[in-house]
Every structure is written in C-alpha cells, then in structure tokens.
Design a protein around this motif. Structure first.
Motif, PDB file in Angstrom:
ATOM      1  N   ALA A 160      -1.302  16.172   0.622  1.00  0.00           N
ATOM      2  CA  ALA A 160      -1.581  14.773   0.951  1.00  0.00           C
ATOM      3  C   ALA A 160      -0.755  13.885   0.044  1.00  0.00           C
ATOM      4  N   VAL A 161      -0.348  12.743   0.575  1.00  0.00           N
ATOM      5  CA  VAL A 161       0.473  11.800  -0.185  1.00  0.00           C
ATOM      6  C   VAL A 161      -0.043  10.391   0.056  1.00  0.00           C
ATOM      7  N   LEU A 162       0.303   9.497  -0.868  1.00  0.00           N
ATOM      8  CA  LEU A 162       0.068   8.073  -0.682  1.00  0.00           C
ATOM      9  C   LEU A 162       1.398   7.412  -0.365  1.00  0.00           C
ATOM     10  N   VAL A 163       1.477   6.768   0.770  1.00  0.00           N
ATOM     11  CA  VAL A 163       2.709   6.152   1.256  1.00  0.00           C
ATOM     12  C   VAL A 163       2.739   4.683   0.853  1.00  0.00           C
ATOM     13  N   ASP A 164       3.903   4.225   0.411  1.00  0.00           N
ATOM     14  CA  ASP A 164       4.086   2.811   0.074  1.00  0.00           C
ATOM     15  C   ASP A 164       4.229   2.013   1.376  1.00  0.00           C
ATOM     16  N   PRO A 165       3.281   1.112   1.690  1.00  0.00           N
ATOM     17  CA  PRO A 165       3.386   0.355   2.948  1.00  0.00           C
ATOM     18  C   PRO A 165       4.567  -0.609   2.962  1.00  0.00           C
ATOM     19  N   ASN A 166       5.133  -0.917   1.797  1.00  0.00           N
ATOM     20  CA  ASN A 166       6.306  -1.793   1.723  1.00  0.00           C
ATOM     21  C   ASN A 166       7.607  -1.039   1.968  1.00  0.00           C
ATOM     22  N   ASP A 167       7.572   0.280   1.768  1.00  0.00           N
ATOM     23  CA  ASP A 167       8.748   1.124   1.985  1.00  0.00           C
ATOM     24  C   ASP A 167       8.241   2.523   2.309  1.00  0.00           C
ATOM     25  N   GLU A 168       8.071   2.803   3.593  1.00  0.00           N
ATOM     26  CA  GLU A 168       7.417   4.046   3.997  1.00  0.00           C
ATOM     27  C   GLU A 168       8.278   5.284   3.778  1.00  0.00           C
ATOM     28  N   SER A 169       9.481   5.089   3.247  1.00  0.00           N
ATOM     29  CA  SER A 169      10.297   6.250   2.875  1.00  0.00           C
ATOM     30  C   SER A 169       9.873   6.800   1.517  1.00  0.00           C
ATOM     31  N   VAL A 170       9.003   6.067   0.805  1.00  0.00           N
ATOM     32  CA  VAL A 170       8.567   6.481  -0.531  1.00  0.00           C
ATOM     33  C   VAL A 170       7.089   6.847  -0.496  1.00  0.00           C
ATOM     34  N   SER A 171       6.761   8.002  -1.056  1.00  0.00           N
ATOM     35  CA  SER A 171       5.361   8.413  -1.143  1.00  0.00           C
ATOM     36  C   SER A 171       5.110   9.107  -2.473  1.00  0.00           C
ATOM     37  N   LEU A 172       3.887   8.997  -2.963  1.00  0.00           N
ATOM     38  CA  LEU A 172       3.459   9.646  -4.201  1.00  0.00           C
ATOM     39  C   LEU A 172       2.613  10.848  -3.833  1.00  0.00           C
ATOM     40  N   GLY A 173       3.062  12.036  -4.246  1.00  0.00           N
ATOM     41  CA  GLY A 173       2.285  13.241  -3.974  1.00  0.00           C
ATOM     42  C   GLY A 173       0.982  13.240  -4.751  1.00  0.00           C
ATOM     43  N   LEU A 174      -0.081  13.752  -4.122  1.00  0.00           N
ATOM     44  CA  LEU A 174      -1.371  13.877  -4.797  1.00  0.00           C
ATOM     45  C   LEU A 174      -1.498  15.276  -5.383  1.00  0.00           C
ATOM     46  N   TYR A 175      -2.170  15.381  -6.522  1.00  0.00           N
ATOM     47  CA  TYR A 175      -2.322  16.656  -7.218  1.00  0.00           C
ATOM     48  C   TYR A 175      -3.439  17.452  -6.543  1.00  0.00           C
ATOM     49  N   THR A 176      -3.045  18.384  -5.671  1.00  0.00           N
ATOM     50  CA  THR A 176      -4.005  19.183  -4.914  1.00  0.00           C
ATOM     51  C   THR A 176      -3.483  20.602  -4.749  1.00  0.00           C
ATOM     52  N   THR A 177      -4.386  21.518  -4.460  1.00  0.00           N
ATOM     53  CA  THR A 177      -3.980  22.834  -3.961  1.00  0.00           C
ATOM     54  C   THR A 177      -4.068  22.862  -2.447  1.00  0.00           C
ATOM     55  N   SER A 178      -4.831  21.930  -1.881  1.00  0.00           N
ATOM     56  CA  SER A 178      -4.969  21.811  -0.435  1.00  0.00           C
ATOM     57  C   SER A 178      -5.391  20.390  -0.098  1.00  0.00           C
ATOM     58  N   ALA A 179      -4.840  19.860   0.991  1.00  0.00           N
ATOM     59  CA  ALA A 179      -5.208  18.512   1.415  1.00  0.00           C
ATOM     60  C   ALA A 179      -6.687  18.400   1.738  1.00  0.00           C
ATOM     61  N   SER A 180      -7.348  19.549   1.967  1.00  0.00           N
ATOM     62  CA  SER A 180      -8.783  19.519   2.284  1.00  0.00           C
ATOM     63  C   SER A 180      -9.605  18.922   1.144  1.00  0.00           C
ATOM     64  N   GLN A 181      -9.038  18.911  -0.073  1.00  0.00           N
ATOM     65  CA  GLN A 181      -9.754  18.295  -1.197  1.00  0.00           C
ATOM     66  C   GLN A 181      -9.915  16.788  -1.004  1.00  0.00           C
ATOM     67  N   TYR A 182      -9.124  16.219  -0.102  1.00  0.00           N
ATOM     68  CA  TYR A 182      -9.242  14.790   0.207  1.00  0.00           C
ATOM     69  C   TYR A 182      -9.721  14.552   1.638  1.00  0.00           C
ATOM     70  N   ASN A 183     -10.397  15.536   2.221  1.00  0.00           N
ATOM     71  CA  ASN A 183     -10.862  15.396   3.600  1.00  0.00           C
ATOM     72  C   ASN A 183     -11.813  14.213   3.800  1.00  0.00           C
ATOM     73  N   PHE A 184     -12.483  13.788   2.729  1.00  0.00           N
ATOM     74  CA  PHE A 184     -13.399  12.651   2.854  1.00  0.00           C
ATOM     75  C   PHE A 184     -12.653  11.351   3.183  1.00  0.00           C
ATOM     76  N   LEU A 185     -11.309  11.373   3.087  1.00  0.00           N
ATOM     77  CA  LEU A 185     -10.507  10.204   3.432  1.00  0.00           C
ATOM     78  C   LEU A 185      -9.768  10.365   4.755  1.00  0.00           C
TER      79      LEU A 185
END
Length: 224
Positions: A160-185
C-alpha cells in the motif's frame, strides 16, 4: 421455586501512579540508556510489535519485548513504559529508527485521554516526505498531509502507498509485509483525505517509509 447464590470477592486496589520522563526527554536520552517514559498511546506500529506514544512534547515508537502487547493497549490509554532508548539499525546510509526498545508496559491507567495533535507537523506534502533525507532524524515526527491511499497487487505480495494528490506520479510506500494490514482503510481508496503519518526506517534503508497513525475521514471522524 429455587434460587442460586454466587459469592464473589471484589478487591479495591490503590490507584497506580503513572511516572516517567517526557517524550522529548526520551528522544534526547543517550542511546543505550534504560529509561521510563510516560505518554498516551497513539497507534500501532503496524509492522512491528509495539505502538507509538505521544505527549505535548513529541512522539516516539515503543517496540515491546512480547508480541501482542500492542493488543493490550488502545489509543488514548495513559501508560508508563520502560525500555532502552536507541537508534535501530543505523548505517552509513541512514540514522535509523529512534525507539524505546525491548520495552515493557509498567502501568496502563487506561482512560480516553485526548491525543495532543498539536505536535503533528503541518505544511508538508507526500512528495516532501518521499524526499526526506535518511541521514536526518525524522522518526519521531508525525506529519499531517493530504493523500490518497492505494492498494497494489504485486502478484506474490501486496503493498500500500500514499499518493500525492498534487502529483500522482509520487507516492510514499507504507511499511508493511502485506497491504492487508491496512484493510481497515480499503473503503477510502482513491479518496483525498487528511492522513497523520509517522515516517519510519526499521531496516536501515536509504529512504523512509510511512506508518499511518490515523486518518481524518470526510465524515469528520478520526480512525486510528
């Protein structure tokens, strides 16, 4: 008719005193020093056993000795923790992750204490977080940013990543072993929301990852 009587014993214990230094004092403590810190539980570390604690002076990660300790506390709990202040995995490429390591919760006074969000840093973007210098200490900072969460299937794993809405070519990776750790979002994927993000570097990388401590939804609620 008949009745059943159950006898129970109730013990009233004296109030436990919450003691410890402030979080800013903990951040400034010499690496390798055993310290006791008082603070309010902020959120899980997500991909480590432990949680962030916060007070009016700052935020710090608490990595616990026992797996599952983060399940015994919740955001808003007032706690006293004891552990060793250190930088985790510093290298020539990075300063590493500041944490109270091998920590134990001495006292949990519970409660629904107010999170002192005034210590969050504002005015940054996802692009700015992506470009943070790993040779500078940033792992005791939480940034309030506008972002869109995106879940990515890599075939043999998900992330999972957080995308910059001002420049969608840039994203910050989230520290996870699986995106399921953020399934609540998952229901908020693609929406521009206010995310409160800690940056972390547990593995000695030459870049920072993000850890979402909370998100402020369009309905006006905060999810930790």
């Amino acid at each position: 008719s008949s009745s059943v009587v159950h006898k129970i014993t109730i013990s009233v214990l004296p109030e436990q005193k919450i003691e410890g230094m402030s979080i800013q004092e903990a951040i400034s403590a010499t690496d390798g020093t055993e310290i006791t810190v008082k603070g309010i539980v902020l959120s899980s570390l997500v991909n480590q056993s432990g949680f962030y604690i916060i007070d009016e002076t700052g935020v710090i990660a608490v990595r616990t000795k026992d797996e599952g300790t983060d399940k015994t506390v919740k955001p808003g709990d007032l706690v006293s923790v004891k552990g060793t202040k250190k930088h985790i995995k510093p290298t020539e490429k990075c300063v590493g992750q500041i944490a109270i390591d091998s920590a134990k919760v001495l006292v949990n006074a519970y409660g629904e204490n107010q999170i002192p969000t005034s210590v969050y840093k504002q005015g940054k973007t996802i692009t700015a977080l992506y470009n943070l210098d790993p040779l500078e200490d940033h792992t005791t900072e939480v940034f309030k940013v506008k972002a869109k969460i995106s879940f990515i299937d890599k075939g043999n794993y998900t992330t999972a990543v957080l995308v910059d809405p001002n420049d969608e070519s840039v994203s910050l990776g989230l520290y996870t072993t699986s995106a399921s750790q953020y399934n609540f979002l998952k229901d908020y994927e693609g929406q521009v929301l206010t995310y409160n993000v800690a940056v972390c570097n547990w593995n000695g990388k030459n870049y920072y990852r993000g850890c979402i401590v909370s998100v402020e939804t369009s309905e006006g609620t905060t999810i930790y």
